[in-house]
Scaffold this active site. Structure first.
Site, PDB file in Angstrom:
ATOM      1  N   SER A 130       0.823  -1.213   0.000  1.00 23.96           N
ATOM      2  CA  SER A 130       0.000   0.000   0.000  1.00 23.96           C
ATOM      3  C   SER A 130       0.853   1.257   0.000  1.00 23.96           C
ATOM      4  CB  SER A 130      -0.918   0.020   1.218  1.00 23.96           C
ATOM      5  OG  SER A 130      -1.699   1.203   1.193  1.00 23.96           O
ATOM      6  N   HIS A 187      -7.745  -3.607   4.339  1.00 20.54           N
ATOM      7  CA  HIS A 187      -7.173  -2.247   4.322  1.00 20.54           C
ATOM      8  C   HIS A 187      -7.908  -1.414   3.268  1.00 20.54           C
ATOM      9  CE1 HIS A 187      -4.636   0.725   2.295  1.00 20.54           C
ATOM     10  NE2 HIS A 187      -4.049   0.942   3.460  1.00 20.54           N
ATOM     11  N   ASN A 188      -8.073  -1.989   2.100  1.00 14.06           N
ATOM     12  CA  ASN A 188      -8.731  -1.238   1.032  1.00 14.06           C
ATOM     13  C   ASN A 188     -10.202  -0.994   1.342  1.00 14.06           C
ATOM     14  OD1 ASN A 188      -6.247  -1.554  -0.183  1.00 14.06           O
ATOM     15  ND2 ASN A 188      -7.097  -1.928  -2.210  1.00 14.06           N
TER      16      ASN A 188
HETATM   17  C1  6PG Z   1      -3.162   1.279  -1.772  1.00 13.32           C
HETATM   18  C2  6PG Z   1      -4.446   1.382  -2.549  1.00 13.32           C
HETATM   19  C3  6PG Z   1      -4.349   0.754  -3.913  1.00 13.32           C
HETATM   20  C4  6PG Z   1      -5.660   0.743  -4.687  1.00 13.32           C
HETATM   21  C5  6PG Z   1      -6.182   2.071  -5.066  1.00 13.32           C
HETATM   22  C6  6PG Z   1      -7.353   2.055  -6.039  1.00 13.32           C
HETATM   23  O1  6PG Z   1      -3.244   0.738  -0.676  1.00 13.32           O
HETATM   24  O2  6PG Z   1      -2.124   1.750  -2.234  1.00 13.32           O
HETATM   25  O3  6PG Z   1      -5.448   0.700  -1.856  1.00 13.32           O
HETATM   26  O4  6PG Z   1      -3.920  -0.564  -3.718  1.00 13.32           O
HETATM   27  O5  6PG Z   1      -5.444   0.047  -5.840  1.00 13.32           O
HETATM   28  O6  6PG Z   1      -6.538   2.783  -3.944  1.00 13.32           O
HETATM   29  O7  6PG Z   1      -8.383   1.226  -5.640  1.00 13.32           O
HETATM   30  P1  6PG Z   1      -9.821   1.383  -6.320  1.00 13.32           P
HETATM   31  O8  6PG Z   1      -9.583   1.582  -7.789  1.00 13.32           O
HETATM   32  O9  6PG Z   1     -10.559   0.117  -6.053  1.00 13.32           O
HETATM   33  O10 6PG Z   1     -10.423   2.582  -5.688  1.00 13.32           O
END
Ligand code: 6PG
Length: 467
Positions: A130, A187-188
């Protein structure tokens, strides 16, 4: 020629940033990519780093360039490309080598891939990374699954390149097989809920208070110093203060209100439900992104429907801040509950305090609260539930009245706040000693003889229903 400490395959945004980060930290890195012409360009841009970066257009040469037992980090699209890659690369690997999938993979696929490679001598690690491109380049937070053996090989490199919180590396081996990818998925999910709550508060200030974008941006910037201090609040301030180069208008004014998503928020919900949990704040956030795509319907409905808006006093900035804080605590609490349930189900023994610790820097949801959560998990938690820790009881006691006033005002004014409302409803449900499931049980028994437990006797009972 010295052999590389690690191989990085996949030179997209994240892969190239991680390769540079590794080299900057003094590791020799072999790199390769499906589109061979990217390799030379990338290597030529990566001079003056402590470690050597060597490019290889052919997969066998790439593998041969890495010291054994090999650690190879794949930063390629998740799903079928990863399965194809395993098929292609395994014949070149030898006993003890480790394949790391650093993409946002479905943990079920990670478990299946781990199983598939069992007994071959090749280890498979699912790792959540992340922090976006900037994090990958200068210090991501990393959630590592797979075997202790693979972790021992990768650990010095992972700790060197990770973000640090007061010197503590934001990376940990969280458990076997899919544990790392599961934690990254949650986390997401929390990231979705946090972003949705920020968007809801922006909506109140834009639509009810009628404030211009820079002023709302200032409010978020002011919040950045206090208990709400976080990357996403800082980012909200930056988004609202930016100007569109083409028109000179606030950037936010020219962005269409339709949100994209790649699926990790949805995965969190699916897994939560399978585990008998409900992550209602995350559900609200995923749902809101879905509804946002129905722009034409929304335009027509705004014209056609009288939604019965009522005049209300505007929520104060202090109440909005409290609503955000309460919502953020509750969304994290739901995420941690989902991880606890998964840990029990899959026998992962996840350490919630360590997870909170490795989220304190580098990742998208990094915030001042994560350190507080880590302390709460390090102490004995009543019923294992974070919101019952003395610190959270005190904090929620302070900020729930604000959340309640914001949700009530928004409801009266017809301003949608699905994630904040979900947080409040969950909090109130969990804090109600006698809930209303007695009615659900009564109805189930009335129409289907499903039986119920009584408050005064053991066993399953049926009602004496009239009519
Ligand atoms: C991170 C983010 C990343 C994620 C984007 C877009 O932890 O760096 O979670 O992994 O891919 O935030 O996610 P969405 O396109 O589903 O919003």
């Amino acid at each position: 020629m010295t052999q590389a400490d690690i191989g990085v395959y996949g030179l997209g945004t994240m892969g190239s940033a991680l390769a540079l980060n590794l080299a900057e930290n003094g590791f020799d890195v072999a790199v390769s990519n499906r589109e061979a012409d990217w390799i030379g360009t990338f290597v030529s841009k990566a001079k003056d780093l402590d470690g050597d970066l060597t490019g290889h257009t052919e997969l066998p040469d790439f593998v041969q360039a890495i010291k054994t037992p090999r650690t190879i980090l794949f930063m390629i699209p998740s799903g079928a490309p990863m399965d194809d890659m395993i098929d292609t690369v395994v014949p070149y690997l030898t006993n003890g080598d480790t394949i790391i999938d650093g993409g946002n993979a479905d943990f079920n696929a990670t478990r299946a891939r781990t199983k598939r490679l069992e007994g071959t001598g090749i280890h498979f690690v699912g790792m959540g990374v992340s922090g976006g491109a900037e994090g990958a380049r200068h210090g991501p937070s990393m959630m590592v699954g797979g075997t202790a053996y693979s972790w021992a090989q990768f650990r010095p490199m992972a700790e060197a390149i990770s973000a640090k919180f007061e010197g503590d590396p934001c990376v940990a081996h969280l458990g076997p097989d899919g544990a790392g990818h599961f934690v990254k998925t949650v986390h997401n999910g929390i990231e979705y809920a946090d972003m949705q709550m920020i968007a809801e508060i922006y909506g109140i200030q834009r639509d009810l208070a009628g404030l211009p974008a820079p002023q709302i941006g200032k409010m978020f910037a002011d919040w950045s110093d206090g208990p709400l201090s976080s990357y996403l609040i800082e980012s909200a301030a930056a988004v609202l203060r930016a100007k569109d180069a083409a028109t000179g208008a606030a950037m936010i004014e020219v962005i269409l209100d339709q949100a994209g998503q790649k699926g990790t928020g949805r995965w969190t919900l699916i897994e939560a439900l399978k585990l008998g949990q409900s992550a209602s704040t995350i559900e609200a956030a995923v749902g809101a992104r879905g509804w946002s795509s129905e722009k034409a319907v929304r335009v027509a409905a705004q014209e056609a429907l009288d939604i019965g808006k009522q005049e209300v006093a505007l929520p104060s900035e202090a109440d909005l801040a409290d609503a955000m804080l309460a919502g953020r605590i509750l969304a994290h609490a739901q995420g941690f509950r989902v991880m606890a349930a998964a840990s029990d189900e899959f026998g992962w023994n996840l350490d919630m305090a360590r997870i909170a610790e490795i989220w304190r820097a580098g990742c998208i949801i990094r915030s001042a609260l994560l350190d507080v959560f880590a302390d709460a998990f390090r102490a004995e938690l009543p019923h294992g539930h974070m919101i019952l820790s003395p610190e959270m009881v005190a904090r929620l006691g302070d900020c729930l009245p604000g959340l309640r006033r914001v949700v009530a005002a928004a409801a009266m004014a017809g301003q949608p706040v699905p994630a904040l409302a979900a947080a409040l409803a969950w909090n109130d449900s969990m804090a109600l000693a006698r809930g209303t499931a007695d009615m659900i049980q009564g109805l189930r028994d009335y129409f289907g003889a499903h039986g119920f437990a009584r408050v005064d006797q053991d066993g399953t009972h049926h009602g004496t229903w009239d009519g």
